[in-house]
Design a protein around this motif. Structure first.
Motif, PDB file in Angstrom:
ATOM      1  N   LEU A  12       0.835  -1.195   0.000  1.00 40.83           N
ATOM      2  CA  LEU A  12       0.000   0.000   0.000  1.00 40.83           C
ATOM      3  C   LEU A  12       0.872   1.248   0.000  1.00 40.83           C
ATOM      4  O   LEU A  12       1.951   1.265   0.592  1.00 40.83           O
ATOM      5  N   PRO A  13       0.430   2.335  -0.627  1.00 40.25           N
ATOM      6  CA  PRO A  13       1.202   3.576  -0.590  1.00 40.25           C
ATOM      7  C   PRO A  13       1.197   4.180   0.812  1.00 40.25           C
ATOM      8  O   PRO A  13       0.217   4.100   1.537  1.00 40.25           O
ATOM      9  N   VAL A  14       2.348   4.765   1.173  1.00 48.28           N
ATOM     10  CA  VAL A  14       2.481   5.370   2.501  1.00 48.28           C
ATOM     11  C   VAL A  14       1.668   6.659   2.549  1.00 48.28           C
ATOM     12  O   VAL A  14       1.791   7.522   1.680  1.00 48.28           O
ATOM     13  N   ARG A  15       0.851   6.775   3.560  1.00 51.55           N
ATOM     14  CA  ARG A  15       0.047   7.979   3.725  1.00 51.55           C
ATOM     15  C   ARG A  15       0.873   9.047   4.428  1.00 51.55           C
ATOM     16  O   ARG A  15       1.341   8.853   5.551  1.00 51.55           O
ATOM     17  N   ARG A  16       1.054  10.169   3.769  1.00 46.32           N
ATOM     18  CA  ARG A  16       1.886  11.238   4.307  1.00 46.32           C
ATOM     19  C   ARG A  16       1.158  11.974   5.424  1.00 46.32           C
ATOM     20  O   ARG A  16      -0.048  12.199   5.354  1.00 46.32           O
ATOM     21  N   ARG A  17       1.927  12.341   6.429  1.00 48.92           N
ATOM     22  CA  ARG A  17       1.384  13.113   7.543  1.00 48.92           C
ATOM     23  C   ARG A  17       1.667  14.603   7.385  1.00 48.92           C
ATOM     24  O   ARG A  17       0.981  15.424   7.981  1.00 48.92           O
ATOM     25  N   LEU A  18       2.678  14.931   6.593  1.00 51.83           N
ATOM     26  CA  LEU A  18       3.087  16.318   6.411  1.00 51.83           C
ATOM     27  C   LEU A  18       3.036  16.674   4.931  1.00 51.83           C
ATOM     28  O   LEU A  18       3.296  15.843   4.066  1.00 51.83           O
ATOM     29  N   ARG A  19       2.715  17.936   4.683  1.00 51.22           N
ATOM     30  CA  ARG A  19       2.764  18.468   3.324  1.00 51.22           C
ATOM     31  C   ARG A  19       3.914  19.460   3.256  1.00 51.22           C
ATOM     32  O   ARG A  19       3.978  20.413   4.047  1.00 51.22           O
ATOM     33  N   LEU A  20       4.824  19.229   2.316  1.00 51.75           N
ATOM     34  CA  LEU A  20       6.024  20.053   2.196  1.00 51.75           C
ATOM     35  C   LEU A  20       5.909  20.972   0.986  1.00 51.75           C
ATOM     36  O   LEU A  20       5.331  20.611  -0.033  1.00 51.75           O
ATOM     37  N   THR A  35      -1.127  17.535   8.028  1.00 54.05           N
ATOM     38  CA  THR A  35      -2.373  17.196   7.355  1.00 54.05           C
ATOM     39  C   THR A  35      -3.149  16.102   8.080  1.00 54.05           C
ATOM     40  O   THR A  35      -4.153  15.613   7.556  1.00 54.05           O
ATOM     41  N   CYS A  36      -2.697  15.687   9.272  1.00 58.42           N
ATOM     42  CA  CYS A  36      -3.387  14.641  10.042  1.00 58.42           C
ATOM     43  C   CYS A  36      -4.391  15.268  11.004  1.00 58.42           C
ATOM     44  O   CYS A  36      -4.437  16.487  11.194  1.00 58.42           O
ATOM     45  N   ILE A  60      13.301  14.552   6.108  1.00 55.33           N
ATOM     46  CA  ILE A  60      12.284  14.966   7.068  1.00 55.33           C
ATOM     47  C   ILE A  60      11.486  13.741   7.487  1.00 55.33           C
ATOM     48  O   ILE A  60      10.937  13.039   6.641  1.00 55.33           O
ATOM     49  N   MET A  61      11.439  13.493   8.795  1.00 58.94           N
ATOM     50  CA  MET A  61      10.713  12.351   9.342  1.00 58.94           C
ATOM     51  C   MET A  61       9.544  12.848  10.189  1.00 58.94           C
ATOM     52  O   MET A  61       9.559  13.984  10.690  1.00 58.94           O
ATOM     53  N   SER A  62       8.545  11.987  10.355  1.00 54.69           N
ATOM     54  CA  SER A  62       7.365  12.355  11.128  1.00 54.69           C
ATOM     55  C   SER A  62       7.009  11.231  12.089  1.00 54.69           C
ATOM     56  O   SER A  62       7.366  10.069  11.886  1.00 54.69           O
ATOM     57  N   LEU A  63       6.278  11.613  13.139  1.00 59.79           N
ATOM     58  CA  LEU A  63       5.859  10.664  14.173  1.00 59.79           C
ATOM     59  C   LEU A  63       4.588  11.185  14.813  1.00 59.79           C
ATOM     60  O   LEU A  63       4.537  12.345  15.242  1.00 59.79           O
ATOM     61  N   LYS A  64       3.560  10.351  14.884  1.00 62.33           N
ATOM     62  CA  LYS A  64       2.337  10.731  15.571  1.00 62.33           C
ATOM     63  C   LYS A  64       2.550  10.674  17.074  1.00 62.33           C
ATOM     64  O   LYS A  64       3.140   9.733  17.590  1.00 62.33           O
ATOM     65  N   VAL A  65       2.067  11.687  17.783  1.00 56.83           N
ATOM     66  CA  VAL A  65       2.187  11.742  19.239  1.00 56.83           C
ATOM     67  C   VAL A  65       0.791  11.893  19.839  1.00 56.83           C
ATOM     68  O   VAL A  65      -0.121  12.426  19.204  1.00 56.83           O
ATOM     69  N   LYS A  66       0.661  11.419  21.048  1.00 58.47           N
ATOM     70  CA  LYS A  66      -0.621  11.471  21.754  1.00 58.47           C
ATOM     71  C   LYS A  66      -0.523  12.446  22.914  1.00 58.47           C
ATOM     72  O   LYS A  66       0.352  12.315  23.768  1.00 58.47           O
ATOM     73  N   GLY A  67      -1.435  13.404  22.928  1.00 57.56           N
ATOM     74  CA  GLY A  67      -1.478  14.353  24.035  1.00 57.56           C
ATOM     75  C   GLY A  67      -0.460  15.462  23.894  1.00 57.56           C
ATOM     76  O   GLY A  67       0.485  15.390  23.102  1.00 57.56           O
ATOM     77  N   GLU A  68      -0.673  16.513  24.673  1.00 58.23           N
ATOM     78  CA  GLU A  68       0.232  17.654  24.664  1.00 58.23           C
ATOM     79  C   GLU A  68       1.552  17.281  25.329  1.00 58.23           C
ATOM     80  O   GLU A  68       1.578  16.690  26.408  1.00 58.23           O
ATOM     81  N   MET A  69       2.655  17.612  24.683  1.00 58.15           N
ATOM     82  CA  MET A  69       3.973  17.342  25.230  1.00 58.15           C
ATOM     83  C   MET A  69       4.980  18.256  24.568  1.00 58.15           C
ATOM     84  O   MET A  69       4.710  18.868  23.531  1.00 58.15           O
ATOM     85  N   ASP A  70       6.136  18.378  25.196  1.00 57.67           N
ATOM     86  CA  ASP A  70       7.226  19.160  24.632  1.00 57.67           C
ATOM     87  C   ASP A  70       8.039  18.294  23.678  1.00 57.67           C
ATOM     88  O   ASP A  70       8.211  17.088  23.890  1.00 57.67           O
ATOM     89  N   VAL A  74       8.007   7.632  10.197  1.00 55.76           N
ATOM     90  CA  VAL A  74       7.831   7.594   8.744  1.00 55.76           C
ATOM     91  C   VAL A  74       8.749   8.643   8.121  1.00 55.76           C
ATOM     92  O   VAL A  74       8.807   9.785   8.587  1.00 55.76           O
ATOM     93  N   VAL A  75       9.483   8.232   7.089  1.00 54.82           N
ATOM     94  CA  VAL A  75      10.299   9.179   6.324  1.00 54.82           C
ATOM     95  C   VAL A  75       9.388   9.886   5.330  1.00 54.82           C
ATOM     96  O   VAL A  75       8.890   9.274   4.373  1.00 54.82           O
ATOM     97  N   GLU A  76       9.149  11.157   5.572  1.00 56.39           N
ATOM     98  CA  GLU A  76       8.242  11.907   4.712  1.00 56.39           C
ATOM     99  C   GLU A  76       8.859  12.176   3.333  1.00 56.39           C
ATOM    100  O   GLU A  76       8.221  11.945   2.311  1.00 56.39           O
ATOM    101  N   GLN A  77      10.087  12.664   3.327  1.00 56.43           N
ATOM    102  CA  GLN A  77      10.697  13.009   2.049  1.00 56.43           C
ATOM    103  C   GLN A  77      12.199  13.183   2.228  1.00 56.43           C
ATOM    104  O   GLN A  77      12.665  13.614   3.286  1.00 56.43           O
ATOM    105  N   VAL A  78      12.942  12.814   1.204  1.00 62.73           N
ATOM    106  CA  VAL A  78      14.374  13.117   1.116  1.00 62.73           C
ATOM    107  C   VAL A  78      14.519  14.277   0.143  1.00 62.73           C
ATOM    108  O   VAL A  78      14.167  14.161  -1.039  1.00 62.73           O
ATOM    109  N   LEU A  79      15.027  15.408   0.632  1.00 61.86           N
ATOM    110  CA  LEU A  79      15.124  16.631  -0.171  1.00 61.86           C
ATOM    111  C   LEU A  79      16.515  16.753  -0.769  1.00 61.86           C
ATOM    112  O   LEU A  79      17.525  16.587  -0.069  1.00 61.86           O
TER     113      LEU A  79
END
Length: 272
Positions: A78-86, A111-112, A171-181, A195-200
């Protein structure tokens, strides 16, 4: 005795007839040696063909996997669903100024429907860095990150358009739960969710030649600088305004002091 022999002979004929295949006639002659060899060869070829068909079926038959393996294979297809739009989606534009540190910019938008942490990585950490290097974006939130890079002087009198940089940015992304630093250790603790979003890749622009890419880069850099300045300003505090060393200006108190001072002046005048 003759009758018994005749009887046994008739029974033998019956038995031989029963042993003969149904497609052979009753008066068919006994098979010759050549026909026996041909039939045996036919049987051998049929057996070999049957064996080959079984081998072919075993090769083409799909291997049975466990449910976890099947789900893993399905996810990999399946295609990877992107979490960020660059913006730009796969490039970093830098003005070509040899021997100087130049800047590029990239817009990042979540975009999540959940909080997403992002992180920059580069193959040349000694000559490149990002601001901010990472962070957490709320759903729909966006920012413009600034990327700094030192441009090496050209080799063999190469032109700016011929310059190619081997430096890559990821650029990599990670879903987090709840407010945190944001802390970079988040990506080490949850490696399987990263998830590796993109190699620029790096693209140089001639600063003396106006192009749409160069104009857009300057707009993004101005937006990133304005956002940085706004973050540096202290937040406005509600309540009374403080001047100097803790002097609180209270409108009611100021009016009362003026009124008392006026009463004292009027009292002095009346006494005189």
């Amino acid at each position: 005795m003759a009758m018994e022999a005749e009887k046994f002979g008739s029974e033998g004929k019956l038995w031989s007839i029963c042993k003969m295949p149904f497609w052979q006639s009753r008066n068919a002659p006994p098979p010759s040696s050549s026909s026996s060899s041909s039939s045996s060869s036919n049987l051998s070829s049929m057996h070999n063909a049957h064996q080959l068909s079984r081998i072919h079926e075993s090769v083409e038959r799909p291997t049975l996997y466990s449910p976890s393996t099947v789900s893993y294979v399905a996810k990999s297809l399946l295609p990877v669903r992107r979490r960020l739009r660059l913006d730009p989606p796969n490039k970093l534009f830098f003005p070509y100024e040899p021997g100087k540190q130049v800047k590029s910019a990239v817009g990042i938008k979540n975009t999540c429907k959940s909080l997403v942490a992002f992180k920059f990585q580069t193959t040349a950490p000694k000559s490149c860095y990002m601001r901010p290097p990472g962070g957490i974006l709320a759903p729909g939130e966006s920012l413009v990150a600034t990327v700094f890079k030192f441009v090496e002087p050209p080799e063999n009198n190469e032109k700016p358009v011929d310059q190619k940089s081997r430096v890559k940015f990821k650029i990599m992304s990670l879903k987090v739960k709840g407010e945190m630093d944001y802390v970079p250790e988040l990506f080490d603790e949850q490696k399987d969710q990263v998830v590796v979003e993109q190699v620029l890749r790096v693209v140089f622009l001639d600063p003396e030649r106006p192009t749409l890419a160069l104009e857009k880069l300057r707009r993004q850099l101005a937006e990133a600088e304005a956002a940085l300045e706004s973050r540096k300003k202290p937040p406005e505090e509600a309540g009374p305004r403080i001047v100097g060393e803790g002097l609180v200006i209270d409108e009611w108190k100021e009016r009362r002091e003026r009124y008392l001072a006026q009463q004292q002046v009027e009292g002095v005048v009346d006494s005189v």
